[in-house]
Design a protein around this motif. Structure first.
Motif: not given
Ligand SMILES: [Cu+2]
Length: 433
Positions: A45-50
């Motif tokens: 997965x590619x995730x990002x906090x924002x």
């Protein structure tokens, strides 16, 4: 081509890097880049906090199982290598998702988010684009050719498996590779597929089957700036997670596939009501033009969702159903739970297999065979026979059942094929992927 620079050019690059470093430090915290999971097996997965993802539409090449290379377009993560398919974006239900599209391709490009509502583009409702003669140019707002940019935003309002893809000349641009998967995890928690208790799965056993097609003549025409007649479209490569078998069973981020980061090996463990009670989740995505009947051998799957909708009635009643070949239509996504039972519990001493195993001279040994029919046992193989088996695990083929599509431009058994790998129950002696 050999890469060389004159000394003054190199000095220029060093100064440029120093300036960049100084400005990034002096402007406070640099923006956190989206993070792509580096796990070897399962969905990276590619995730990002924002929940902000910067995607660059650009060209690159991929490797095909017949040794050919193919010119592609795709969405790649900003600052990272070209990749096909685009990154698997993973967000939580309710997240406000921002996707910044930078376009370095020589024509306008866009991103559609089928299944997402109220998508904004540069702060306004995303709308189709028409030319001066009122001809439809794009299904949504596009980023101009050669370094144009557009920012999309939407609220991921419901869980499920979704596609994102170009809405601009899709017969060309989606086929060229401008497509990827979006996973929205339910409010109930990341170990569920939907907001239903019966959609719980084993988080380490979540897999992607992303199906796509290539007509090499279309790609060559685009690469060489020549005309291509779409009425002559003819698929010659069928890909799974952007690869063809046997590359499909290689790890995520295999070094010899620098632009095809996603493997498709499904590594699972036998169902056990006490120690391994939850199934694997397989997310099927078909961005091609044909319906694909995909199935693991010898096993039904439990279809629990389609196109980002849980299969349930208006009162929430369970409408999931078992299916052998999962017929994923063009543009569809299917969510399928899968359990593997050690149904007969064969054991060398207590419950041997009810056949006489032929003499070694009368056997053929596949490259994944452990030398023993018993799960978790390594048998003796004759001299000269090598095996890739690691701990007595089983391998079961999973594939597109339209056999003429198991093909790489005439090379058979090279298309949409992967393996279900069944490791012995945990704890076991198998290497941790
Ligand atoms: Cu089959």
């Amino acid at each position: 081509m050999k890469y060389s620079k004159t000394p003054w050019k190199r000095l220029g690059s060093i100064i440029a890097i120093l300036v960049l470093l100084v400005t990034s430090f002096s402007s406070g915290q640099p923006a956190a880049a989206a993070n792509q999971s580096v796990q070897k097996v399962g969905i990276a997965c590619t995730t990002d906090p924002t929940n902000t993802f910067t995607l660059n539409a650009q060209s690159g090449h991929i490797l095909l199982p017949d040794g050919n290379t193919m010119y592609m377009w795709s969405y790649s993560l900003d600052g990272k290598a070209f990749q096909y398919p685009g990154p698997v974006l993973c967000v939580n239900e309710g997240a406000v998702v921002t996707v910044i599209l930078n376009n370095s391709l020589p024509e306008p490009v866009s991103i559609m988010f089928p299944g997402q509502e109220d998508v904004q583009a540069d702060g306004s409702d995303a709308q189709p684009e028409f030319d001066g003669s009122n001809n439809l140019g794009s299904l949504t707002k596009s980023a101009a050719a050669n370094n144009g940019s557009v920012t999309y935003q939407f609220t991921a309002s419901r869980p499920g498996t979704f596609i994102y893809e170009s809405g601009t000349n899709p017969k060309k641009q989606v086929a060229m590779g401008l497509t990827g998967a979006l996973i929205v995890r339910p409010a109930l928690g990341a170990k569920y597929a939907y907001n239903r208790a019966d959609s719980q799965f084993t988080p380490s056993e979540e897999f992607l089957v992303f199906l796509s097609e290539i007509d090499p003549y279309q790609h060559m025409a685009v690469e060489q700036g020549k005309d291509y007649d779409i009425s002559g479209y003819h698929t010659h490569y069928w890909l799974l997670n952007g690869r063809g078998f046997p590359d499909t069973i290689a790890d995520n981020f295999a070094t010899w596939l620098p632009n095809q980061p996603y493997g498709a090996l499904a590594l699972i463990h036998p169902y056990d009501i006490v120690n391994h009670p939850y199934p694997a989740l397989i997310r099927y995505v078909n961005v091609g033009t044909e319906d694909i009947p995909f199935h693991p051998h010898g096993n039904n799957g439990l279809v629990i969702g389609r196109d980002g909708f849980a299969l349930e009635g208006s009162g929430g009643q369970d409408l999931s159903f078992e299916k052998f070949a999962i017929n994923i239509g063009a543009g569809q996504t299917w969510d399928v739970l899968s359990k593997w039972y050690d149904a007969e519990s064969y054991d060398e001493q207590i419950n041997p297999v009810p056949v006489t195993i032929p003499d070694v001279a009368n056997q053929t040994f596949g490259m994944f065979y452990s030398g023993s029919p018993y799960l978790g046992k390594l048998g003796t193989l004759p001299p000269g026979v090598n095996t890739l088996n690691q701990c007595g695990e089983y391998y079961i083929i999973s594939h597109n059942h339209a056999l003429f599509q198991l093909d790489a431009w005439g090379m058979t058994m090279a298309g949409q094929i992967t393996y279900l790998r069944i490791d012995p129950p945990l704890p076991n002696n198998c290497p941790v992927p």
